[in-house]
Write a protein that holds these residues in place. Structure first.
Motif, PDB file in Angstrom:
ATOM      1  N   SER A   2       3.338   6.144  -2.172  1.00  0.00           N
ATOM      2  CA  SER A   2       2.195   7.022  -1.999  1.00  0.00           C
ATOM      3  C   SER A   2       1.914   7.274  -0.517  1.00  0.00           C
ATOM      4  CB  SER A   2       0.970   6.404  -2.667  1.00  0.00           C
ATOM      5  OG  SER A   2       0.734   5.129  -2.136  1.00  0.00           O
ATOM      6  N   GLU A   3       1.105   8.283  -0.270  1.00  0.00           N
ATOM      7  CA  GLU A   3       0.736   8.672   1.089  1.00  0.00           C
ATOM      8  C   GLU A   3      -0.027   7.540   1.778  1.00  0.00           C
ATOM      9  OE1 GLU A   3      -2.157  12.012   3.156  1.00  0.00           O
ATOM     10  OE2 GLU A   3      -1.658  12.158   1.051  1.00  0.00           O
ATOM     11  N   ARG A   4       0.255   7.310   3.024  1.00  0.00           N
ATOM     12  CA  ARG A   4      -0.412   6.253   3.796  1.00  0.00           C
ATOM     13  C   ARG A   4      -1.840   6.691   4.138  1.00  0.00           C
ATOM     14  NH1 ARG A   4       0.604   1.290   5.547  1.00  0.00           N
ATOM     15  NH2 ARG A   4       0.043   0.752   7.651  1.00  0.00           N
ATOM     16  N   VAL A   5      -2.777   5.773   3.995  1.00  0.00           N
ATOM     17  CA  VAL A   5      -4.177   6.042   4.306  1.00  0.00           C
ATOM     18  C   VAL A   5      -4.364   5.950   5.824  1.00  0.00           C
ATOM     19  CG1 VAL A   5      -6.550   5.234   3.990  1.00  0.00           C
ATOM     20  CG2 VAL A   5      -4.949   5.182   2.063  1.00  0.00           C
ATOM     21  N   ILE A   6      -4.927   6.987   6.420  1.00  0.00           N
ATOM     22  CA  ILE A   6      -5.191   7.045   7.859  1.00  0.00           C
ATOM     23  C   ILE A   6      -6.460   6.254   8.149  1.00  0.00           C
ATOM     24  CG2 ILE A   6      -5.693   8.565   9.804  1.00  0.00           C
ATOM     25  CD1 ILE A   6      -4.331  10.823   8.135  1.00  0.00           C
ATOM     26  N   GLU A  68      -6.076  -4.561   3.206  1.00  0.00           N
ATOM     27  CA  GLU A  68      -6.944  -4.647   2.026  1.00  0.00           C
ATOM     28  C   GLU A  68      -7.895  -3.455   1.963  1.00  0.00           C
ATOM     29  OE1 GLU A  68      -6.882  -6.868  -0.552  1.00  0.00           O
ATOM     30  OE2 GLU A  68      -5.040  -7.585   0.394  1.00  0.00           O
ATOM     31  N   LEU A  69      -8.424  -3.046   3.108  1.00  0.00           N
ATOM     32  CA  LEU A  69      -9.321  -1.890   3.174  1.00  0.00           C
ATOM     33  C   LEU A  69      -8.585  -0.626   2.741  1.00  0.00           C
ATOM     34  CD1 LEU A  69     -12.262  -1.239   4.097  1.00  0.00           C
ATOM     35  CD2 LEU A  69     -11.274  -0.582   6.290  1.00  0.00           C
ATOM     36  N   ARG A  70      -7.351  -0.489   3.218  1.00  0.00           N
ATOM     37  CA  ARG A  70      -6.504   0.649   2.851  1.00  0.00           C
ATOM     38  C   ARG A  70      -6.297   0.714   1.336  1.00  0.00           C
ATOM     39  NH1 ARG A  70      -3.046   0.039   7.195  1.00  0.00           N
ATOM     40  NH2 ARG A  70      -3.207   1.942   8.349  1.00  0.00           N
ATOM     41  N   LYS A  71      -5.982  -0.443   0.723  1.00  0.00           N
ATOM     42  CA  LYS A  71      -5.763  -0.498  -0.729  1.00  0.00           C
ATOM     43  C   LYS A  71      -7.017  -0.090  -1.496  1.00  0.00           C
ATOM     44  CE  LYS A  71      -2.382  -4.218  -0.462  1.00  0.00           C
ATOM     45  NZ  LYS A  71      -2.172  -5.660  -0.685  1.00  0.00           N
ATOM     46  N   GLU A  72      -8.167  -0.563  -1.020  1.00  0.00           N
ATOM     47  CA  GLU A  72      -9.440  -0.228  -1.675  1.00  0.00           C
ATOM     48  C   GLU A  72      -9.679   1.283  -1.641  1.00  0.00           C
ATOM     49  OE1 GLU A  72     -13.094  -0.874  -3.590  1.00  0.00           O
ATOM     50  OE2 GLU A  72     -11.469  -2.294  -3.239  1.00  0.00           O
ATOM     51  N   ALA A  73      -9.471   1.894  -0.488  1.00  0.00           N
ATOM     52  CA  ALA A  73      -9.680   3.334  -0.344  1.00  0.00           C
ATOM     53  C   ALA A  73      -8.687   4.121  -1.195  1.00  0.00           C
ATOM     54  CB  ALA A  73      -9.564   3.743   1.118  1.00  0.00           C
ATOM     55  N   ALA A  78      -8.758   8.162  -1.884  1.00  0.00           N
ATOM     56  CA  ALA A  78      -8.937   8.594  -0.493  1.00  0.00           C
ATOM     57  C   ALA A  78      -7.596   8.597   0.231  1.00  0.00           C
ATOM     58  CB  ALA A  78      -9.899   7.652   0.228  1.00  0.00           C
ATOM     59  N   ASN A  79      -7.491   9.449   1.258  1.00  0.00           N
ATOM     60  CA  ASN A  79      -6.299   9.429   2.107  1.00  0.00           C
ATOM     61  C   ASN A  79      -6.639   9.102   3.561  1.00  0.00           C
ATOM     62  OD1 ASN A  79      -7.448  11.874   2.803  1.00  0.00           O
ATOM     63  ND2 ASN A  79      -5.590  13.070   2.521  1.00  0.00           N
ATOM     64  N   ALA A  80      -7.920   8.730   3.808  1.00  0.00           N
ATOM     65  CA  ALA A  80      -8.340   8.321   5.144  1.00  0.00           C
ATOM     66  C   ALA A  80      -9.612   7.476   5.037  1.00  0.00           C
ATOM     67  CB  ALA A  80      -8.593   9.536   6.029  1.00  0.00           C
ATOM     68  N   ILE A  81      -9.830   6.684   6.080  1.00  0.00           N
ATOM     69  CA  ILE A  81     -11.075   5.936   6.209  1.00  0.00           C
ATOM     70  C   ILE A  81     -11.586   6.183   7.617  1.00  0.00           C
ATOM     71  CG2 ILE A  81     -12.224   3.700   6.072  1.00  0.00           C
ATOM     72  CD1 ILE A  81      -9.761   2.696   4.501  1.00  0.00           C
ATOM     73  N   ILE A  82     -12.824   6.651   7.713  1.00  0.00           N
ATOM     74  CA  ILE A  82     -13.428   6.930   9.018  1.00  0.00           C
ATOM     75  C   ILE A  82     -14.548   5.926   9.287  1.00  0.00           C
ATOM     76  CG2 ILE A  82     -12.805   9.374   9.021  1.00  0.00           C
ATOM     77  CD1 ILE A  82     -15.659  10.023   8.115  1.00  0.00           C
ATOM     78  N   GLY A  83     -14.909   5.796  10.552  1.00  0.00           N
ATOM     79  CA  GLY A  83     -16.019   4.935  10.941  1.00  0.00           C
ATOM     80  C   GLY A  83     -15.784   3.464  10.661  1.00  0.00           C
ATOM     81  N   ILE A  84     -14.551   3.007  10.825  1.00  0.00           N
ATOM     82  CA  ILE A  84     -14.243   1.607  10.528  1.00  0.00           C
ATOM     83  C   ILE A  84     -14.924   0.682  11.540  1.00  0.00           C
ATOM     84  CG2 ILE A  84     -12.404  -0.134  10.474  1.00  0.00           C
ATOM     85  CD1 ILE A  84     -10.575   2.027   9.342  1.00  0.00           C
ATOM     86  N   ASP A  85     -15.493  -0.397  10.998  1.00  0.00           N
ATOM     87  CA  ASP A  85     -16.129  -1.429  11.808  1.00  0.00           C
ATOM     88  C   ASP A  85     -15.546  -2.773  11.394  1.00  0.00           C
ATOM     89  OD1 ASP A  85     -18.158  -2.493  13.640  1.00  0.00           O
ATOM     90  OD2 ASP A  85     -19.106  -3.267  11.816  1.00  0.00           O
ATOM     91  N   LEU A  86     -15.208  -3.601  12.382  1.00  0.00           N
ATOM     92  CA  LEU A  86     -14.675  -4.943  12.127  1.00  0.00           C
ATOM     93  C   LEU A  86     -15.679  -5.966  12.650  1.00  0.00           C
ATOM     94  CD1 LEU A  86     -11.024  -4.363  13.354  1.00  0.00           C
ATOM     95  CD2 LEU A  86     -11.767  -4.566  10.992  1.00  0.00           C
ATOM     96  N   ASP A  87     -16.058  -6.902  11.794  1.00  0.00           N
ATOM     97  CA  ASP A  87     -16.984  -7.962  12.181  1.00  0.00           C
ATOM     98  C   ASP A  87     -16.323  -9.312  11.974  1.00  0.00           C
ATOM     99  OD1 ASP A  87     -19.325  -6.417  12.853  1.00  0.00           O
ATOM    100  OD2 ASP A  87     -19.498  -5.975  10.718  1.00  0.00           O
ATOM    101  N   TYR A  88     -16.251 -10.094  13.046  1.00  0.00           N
ATOM    102  CA  TYR A  88     -15.642 -11.423  13.006  1.00  0.00           C
ATOM    103  C   TYR A  88     -16.745 -12.483  13.058  1.00  0.00           C
ATOM    104  CZ  TYR A  88     -11.241  -9.202  14.439  1.00  0.00           C
ATOM    105  OH  TYR A  88     -10.117  -8.415  14.516  1.00  0.00           O
TER     106      TYR A  88
END
Length: 113
Positions: A2-6, A68-73, A78-88
Motif C-alpha cells: 500500500s501507499e506509504r503514509v506521509i 505505529e502512528l502510520r499504521k493507525e492512520a 489516511a495517506n498523511a499525518i499532519i501536525g505530529i507531536d512527540l512527547d517523551y
C-alpha cells in the motif's frame, strides 16, 4: 504494497492539498531501559560527552512509535499525518527505568497539487 503514509510536524504539506481531515491518531510506546545503559549514561553525564546507547534507544523508540502512528492512520484510510507531536517521558524507581513516548497527529487524505 500500500501507499506509504506521509508524516510531517507541519500543519500543511508543500505541494499537496488536504482533501479530508479524518481523525486524531496517536501511538503510545513504552520501553524498558537497560540498567547498564542507565549506569553508563550516569558516568557519561558526570564526565561529559554524548551517550551513544541512549541516543540509539531514543532513535529506535521514535521510529517504532512513528511506525505505529502510520499504521493507525492507514487503518483509517489516511495517506498523511499532519501536525505530529512527540512527547517523551521517563519514569524510574526501584532500579528500573521506563521510557514513554507518545506520538499524536491528524490523519488526513491529501492529493498532489
Amino acid at each position: 504494497m500500500s501507499e506509504r503514509v506521509i508524516l510531517t510536524t507541519s500543519s500543511h504539506l508543500e505541494g499537496y492539498r488536504v482533501t479530508e481531515h479524518i481523525d486524531i491518531v496517536s501511538a503510545e510506546c513504552v520501553f524498558g531501559m537497560n540498567v547498564f545503559k542507565d549506569m553508563f549514561a550516569g558516568f557519561r553525564d558526570f564526565f561529559g560527552g554524548r551517550n551513544k546507547s541512549s541516543q540509539n534507544a531514543l532513535r529506535d523508540a521514535r521510529k517504532t512509535c512513528l511506525d505505529e502512528l502510520r499504521k493507525e492512520a492507514q487503518s483509517l484510510g489516511a495517506n498523511a499525518i499532519i501536525g505530529i507531536d512527540l512527547d517523551y517521558s521517563e519514569i524510574s524507581g526501584d532500579g528500573k527505568s521506563m521510557l514513554f513516548l507518545v506520538a499524536t497527529g491528524t490523519a488526513v487524505k491529501v492529493t498532489k497539487t
